[in-house]
Every structure is written in C-alpha cells, then in structure tokens.
Scaffold this active site. Structure first.
Site, PDB file in Angstrom:
ATOM      1  CB  THR A   1      -0.624  -0.069   0.960  1.00 23.49           C
ATOM      2  OG1 THR A   1      -1.537  -0.544   0.852  1.00 23.49           O
ATOM      3  CG2 THR A   1      -1.122   0.954   1.192  1.00 23.49           C
TER       4      THR A   1
ATOM      5  NE  ARG B   1     -10.731  -5.317   3.228  1.00 18.65           N
ATOM      6  CZ  ARG B   1      -9.372  -4.609   3.475  1.00 18.65           C
ATOM      7  NH1 ARG B   1      -9.110  -4.059   2.144  1.00 18.65           N
ATOM      8  NH2 ARG B   1      -8.868  -4.805   4.575  1.00 18.65           N
TER       9      ARG B   1
ATOM     10  N   GLY C   1     -11.346  -1.149   2.835  1.00 25.45           N
ATOM     11  CA  GLY C   1      -9.503  -1.732   3.640  1.00 25.45           C
ATOM     12  C   GLY C   1     -10.127   0.039   4.403  1.00 25.45           C
ATOM     13  CG  ASP C   2      -6.362   0.788   6.502  1.00 23.31           C
ATOM     14  OD1 ASP C   2      -6.853  -0.304   6.038  1.00 23.31           O
ATOM     15  OD2 ASP C   2      -5.509   1.811   6.963  1.00 23.31           O
TER      16      ASP C   2
ATOM     17  CB  THR D   1       0.731   0.836   5.285  1.00 25.24           C
ATOM     18  OG1 THR D   1       0.515  -0.564   5.016  1.00 25.24           O
ATOM     19  CG2 THR D   1       1.041   0.884   6.423  1.00 25.24           C
ATOM     20  N   GLY D   2      -1.335  -1.309   6.681  1.00 24.05           N
ATOM     21  CA  GLY D   2      -1.494  -2.374   7.770  1.00 24.05           C
ATOM     22  C   GLY D   2      -2.895  -3.377   7.523  1.00 24.05           C
TER      23      GLY D   2
ATOM     24  N   GLY E   1      -6.066  -3.331   7.359  1.00 23.79           N
ATOM     25  CA  GLY E   1      -7.163  -2.474   7.569  1.00 23.79           C
ATOM     26  C   GLY E   1      -8.177  -2.514   8.523  1.00 23.79           C
TER      27      GLY E   1
HETATM   28  N1  ASP Z   1      -3.903  -1.404   4.278  1.00 27.57           N
HETATM   29  C1  ASP Z   1      -4.432  -1.790   2.992  1.00 27.57           C
HETATM   30  C2  ASP Z   1      -6.435  -2.516   3.766  1.00 27.57           C
HETATM   31  O1  ASP Z   1      -6.260  -3.045   4.508  1.00 27.57           O
HETATM   32  C3  ASP Z   1      -3.509  -2.884   3.079  1.00 27.57           C
HETATM   33  C4  ASP Z   1      -1.840  -2.829   3.817  1.00 27.57           C
HETATM   34  O2  ASP Z   1      -1.390  -1.145   3.803  1.00 27.57           O
HETATM   35  O3  ASP Z   1      -1.312  -3.384   3.201  1.00 27.57           O
HETATM   36  O4  ASP Z   1      -6.420  -2.445   2.462  1.00 27.57           O
END
Ligand code: ASP
Length: 342
Positions: free
Chosen positions: A205, A233, A235-236, A256-257, A259
């Site tokens: 991301t 879906r 995400g965040d 990032t992470g 979500g």
């Molecule tokens: N945060 C992103 C999501 O959940 C994925 C990521 O940052 O790796 O869509």
C-alpha cells in the site's frame, strides 16, 4: 483607570481574529518554527526479511521510493502545496508495479483488481475518497476529483468509476493492472484452502504526508487492499480517519497494515486526537498507537506522520516498512527494514 477607545477597538479586533481563527481551527505554524518543507512516503508495511530479498529487488524498491520522494519534493521546493506534493509522490508509486496500488495492485477473491484511495487537506479540512474502483489508472486522482467536486466525500464502485471518467481521468482495462507475481500469489491462494482462510498479508500500500512552505499539511493513501479480499471489501486506506488524516492543528498521517483493525481503531484520527486533546507529542502518540495499542491487538502495520512543526514519525510493528522522508536542507532517508534508523 480608563482604556482609550482606540486601544479597546484594537483589542476587540485582535480578540475577534483569534476567536475566528481558533474556531476555523486550521492555522499554519509560523515559518520560523518549522522547516521549509517535509515529505514522508510509505510503500507498505509487512514481513520483510533481508535474507529473503534479492539485492536487485531491494534496489528496485529503494529506487521506486527515491523517485516518488523526489517527485513530491520537487513540488514542495518550487513552492507547490502539500496536497500537490502528496499526489505527485503517490501517482509515481501507483504507476510502479512493485507496490500494491494502481498498476501493482493485488487480486481479490474473484481474480479482479479493486483499488481504494483517499486524500485530506489539512488547511481546508476537505477530503475525498474512492473505493472498489477497477478501471481508473490513478485512483488517487479520482480521490482528488471527488474532493474538488465537493458535493460528496466518498464514492465507491461503478459510480466512482463513472464520476472519475466524467472528470477526465484515464481509464484502463483490467489487463493494465496485471503483474505476474500478484497473479501467481492469487493462483496459489485459490488452490490452497488453508491460505484461503488465512490469506497472506500483502505489502505495498502506498501513502504520503507533507508539510509545505506555508505550513499546510496534507495526507493521502492508495492501495489494492488485502490480497484475496472478498469482492466489495473496503479497507482503511480510503476511510478518512482510519487510513488518512490531515489537520493543520496537529498532523498529517497515512497508514498501512491490516485495514480492519485500522478502521475499528480509527487510527489516523486517533493520532490527531492524542495530540490535540491529550497534548501528546507526535512521536509518543504514534508509538503508543502502533507499538502498543495495535500490537496488542495483533494488528500488523505502521503509519507515517508529520506534525505542524515538521517533526516526523514512522513507527511500524512489522519487520519492515518501505519508507522514505526528506526535510528541507537535509539528505533524504530511504529504508526498508526495522533496524534501519535515520
Ligand atoms: N491497509 C490496507 C488495507 O487493509 C492494506 C495494507 O496497507 O497493506 O486495505
């Protein structure tokens, strides 16, 4: 003692201006109290081990980050605003097949690419976001178009695509987003029941935060989302307050992470809230969120942030996060692994 009418009038004007600006709530920090500009970018957090990464791959990631950082810095150096710099950096990362955004996005369970992106301007408090768009070459530009249009903040799916095309943005067929490695991961997961239930976390991301010469903050995030996510879906990353936040009173942040955890914990807004309501300095607030709160929830990820004074924080609780930063007059910093410190 009587106060002369002239002084009274002056005092009233000053008080009025102070009250109005504090009500507006988005006052830039004076130039003497911050660097000329700051830009921080990320290309995703996750499990990254030096021993598993080839020298060539490492170099490719580092140059991708450096090029995006340079594109954003060019904007800031020439007096452009923080929002333009954030967009310039993210567009390059979206065009780079290495990152899970734009061209290099991961596949969902249906074997399709679906992007999410958002932007927030710390000066005006305005934001724009798109979710689950599958044919817009640069989703961050679609987020910008939503922000500029001003009637709504968040558009998703077909409606967002139609809106972006009407706004003059490039639309591309799904084939444009094809990358061999993402497709192989998709096929592998599709064939393995165990992995289907516990899909591998993707890395890549992208996001950027900036402080410009006028003291204005901005943030943006763009992603293909989680590998093998269900159709529909979100995400965040496109959720303002979860993956992205900017306010001239506090900071600009991009996350990032995993979500789902970032949404449930309103991570990006929580950073701002800790600074504004609890008076925490940026680094402390960012560390408490990422290294304590999220880690305890087993929520892997990280954030990049810059505050109104130009302080930078980039904590992550995974073994790596593709990241880079530059502060006016200083050498840029580019790194992948946790042990690399500025
Ligand atoms: N945060 C992103 C999501 O959940 C994925 C990521 O940052 O790796 O869509």
């Amino acid at each position: 003692m009587s106060i002369p009418v002239k002084t009274l009038k002056k005092l009233t004007t000053i008080l009025l201006i102070t009250a109005i600006t504090s009500l507006m709530g988005q006052t830039p920090t004076p130039a003497s109290e911050r660097p000329d500009y700051v830009l921080v970018i990320h290309g995703g957090a996750g499990a990254m081990e030096r021993s598993k990464m080839s020298v060539e791959a490492e170099q490719a990631y580092l140059s991708g980050l450096s090029e995006a950082l340079a594109a954003g810095e060019k904007v800031l150096k020439s007096g452009g605003n923080s929002l333009e710099a954030v967009i310039a950096a993210i567009v390059l990362l979206e065009n780079n097949p290495l990152f899970n955004a734009g061209k290099g996005a991961v596949y969902n369970e249906a074997g399709m690419v679906a992007h999410d992106a958002s932007l927030m301007d710390g000066k005006s408090g305005k934001g724009g976001a798109v979710g689950a768009v599958s044919c817009i070459k640069n989703p961050v530009l679609a987020a910008k178009a939503v922000m500029d249009h001003g009637r709504h903040v968040f558009l998703v799916g077909r409606g967002a695509e139609k809106f972006a095309i009407r706004a003059g943005l490039d639309s591309v067929p799904q084939a444009y987003f094809f990358t061999q490695s993402r497709w192989e991961n998709y096929e592998k997961t599709r064939q393995t029941q165990l992995e289907r239930e516990f899909p591998v976390q993707p890395k890549g991301t992208v996001g950027a935060v900036a402080l410009d010469k006028n003291g204005n903050l901005a943030a943006g995030t763009s992603t293909g989302g989680m590998h093998f996510k269900l159709e529909g879906r979100l995400g965040d990353s496109p959720v303002i307050g979860a993956g992205t936040w900017a306010d001239n009173n506090s900071c600009a942040v991009s996350a990032t992470g995993h979500g789902e955890f970032f949404i449930l914990n309103a991570v990006a807004h929580d950073l701002h809230a800790r600074m504004v309501y609890a008076g925490q300095p940026l680094q402390q607030a960012a560390d408490e969120l990422v290294m304590n709160k999220l880690k305890q929830l087993d929520a892997g990820g990280g954030i990049i942030a810059v505050d109104k004074q130009g302080n930078v924080a980039m904590p992550f609780n995974t073994s790596g996060m593709f990241r880079a930063s530059v502060v006016a007059g200083k050498k840029p910093f580019v790194a992948i692994y946790a042990e690399e410190q500025e």
